[in-house]
Scaffold this motif. Structure first.
Motif, PDB file in Angstrom:
ATOM      1  N   PRO A  36       0.964  -1.090  -0.111  1.00 43.43           N
ATOM      2  CA  PRO A  36       0.174  -0.050   0.266  1.00 43.43           C
ATOM      3  C   PRO A  36       0.774   1.323   0.072  1.00 43.43           C
ATOM      4  O   PRO A  36       1.846   1.312   0.414  1.00 43.43           O
ATOM      5  N   GLU A  37       0.520   2.325  -0.500  1.00 46.78           N
ATOM      6  CA  GLU A  37       0.842   3.192  -0.558  1.00 46.78           C
ATOM      7  C   GLU A  37       0.949   4.006   0.921  1.00 46.78           C
ATOM      8  O   GLU A  37      -0.156   4.056   1.625  1.00 46.78           O
ATOM      9  N   PRO A  38       1.712   4.682   1.184  1.00 44.56           N
ATOM     10  CA  PRO A  38       1.798   5.356   2.707  1.00 44.56           C
ATOM     11  C   PRO A  38       1.012   6.795   2.644  1.00 44.56           C
ATOM     12  O   PRO A  38       1.258   7.767   2.205  1.00 44.56           O
ATOM     13  N   THR A  39      -0.272   6.543   3.307  1.00 44.77           N
ATOM     14  CA  THR A  39      -1.120   7.604   3.198  1.00 44.77           C
ATOM     15  C   THR A  39      -1.461   8.129   4.652  1.00 44.77           C
ATOM     16  O   THR A  39      -2.039   9.191   4.682  1.00 44.77           O
ATOM     17  N   GLY A  40      -1.248   7.322   5.620  1.00 45.52           N
ATOM     18  CA  GLY A  40      -1.387   7.707   6.849  1.00 45.52           C
ATOM     19  C   GLY A  40      -2.882   7.443   7.234  1.00 45.52           C
ATOM     20  O   GLY A  40      -3.348   7.411   8.485  1.00 45.52           O
ATOM     21  N   VAL A  41      -3.584   6.687   6.438  1.00 43.72           N
ATOM     22  CA  VAL A  41      -4.908   5.992   6.879  1.00 43.72           C
ATOM     23  C   VAL A  41      -4.814   4.528   7.051  1.00 43.72           C
ATOM     24  O   VAL A  41      -4.255   3.830   5.906  1.00 43.72           O
TER      25      VAL A  41
END
Length: 151
Positions: A36-41
């Protein structure tokens, strides 16, 4: 790749009754998994794949109670009893699956449930005549659930 749908037990390596940690490990083991892309979510219990497919799990009490697979666009077959549920036209899926088990239609044909299998199929609208209208011509997701899920 073929991802087998085995109601009411699960989909591929993801099994009903697993803990969330076990399910996430199983999701990572499916061919084509993308970090996953690091989104903080937080995205616990979901995974995306190179094929465009996504898989998500629902949990209750810390255990998986349902697995939902969203339609791949690459070379992945999401199969039940030899029926490619998400790449075969929906009308044909209904005919073939209906020959194996009872199906309940809902939402004007957008959704079908096989109550004995604890399996459900969904598409956002019905378009059985035009295959170019993929979102309505094919089912977009399949869900496998634990016994009692629909009660």
């Amino acid at each position: 790749m073929i991802l087998e749908v085995t109601p009411p037990f699960g989909v591929g390596p993801v099994r009903i009754g697993m803990t969330l940690d076990e399910a996430e490990a199983a999701l990572r083991s499916v061919e084509g998994y993308r970090e996953p892309e690091p989104t903080g979510v937080p995205t616990r219990g979901t995974a995306d794949y190179d094929s465009g497919m996504s898989i998500g799990v629902e949990t209750s009490g810390g255990l998986v109670e349902a697995v939902q697979v969203y339609r791949p666009y690459g070379d992945v077959e999401v199969s039940y009893q030899g029926i490619d549920l998400l790449r075969t036209p929906a009308r044909q899926v209904i005919e073939r699956l209906g020959a194996l088990t009872e199906l309940e239609e809902d939402e004007g044909g957008r959704s079908y449930t096989a109550p004995e299998l604890l399996l459900a199929l969904w598409r956002p609208f019905v378009e059985d005549e035009n295959p170019a209208e993929e979102q309505g011509h094919y089912f977009q997701s399949v869900l496998v659930a634990r016994p009692g899920y629909y009660d």
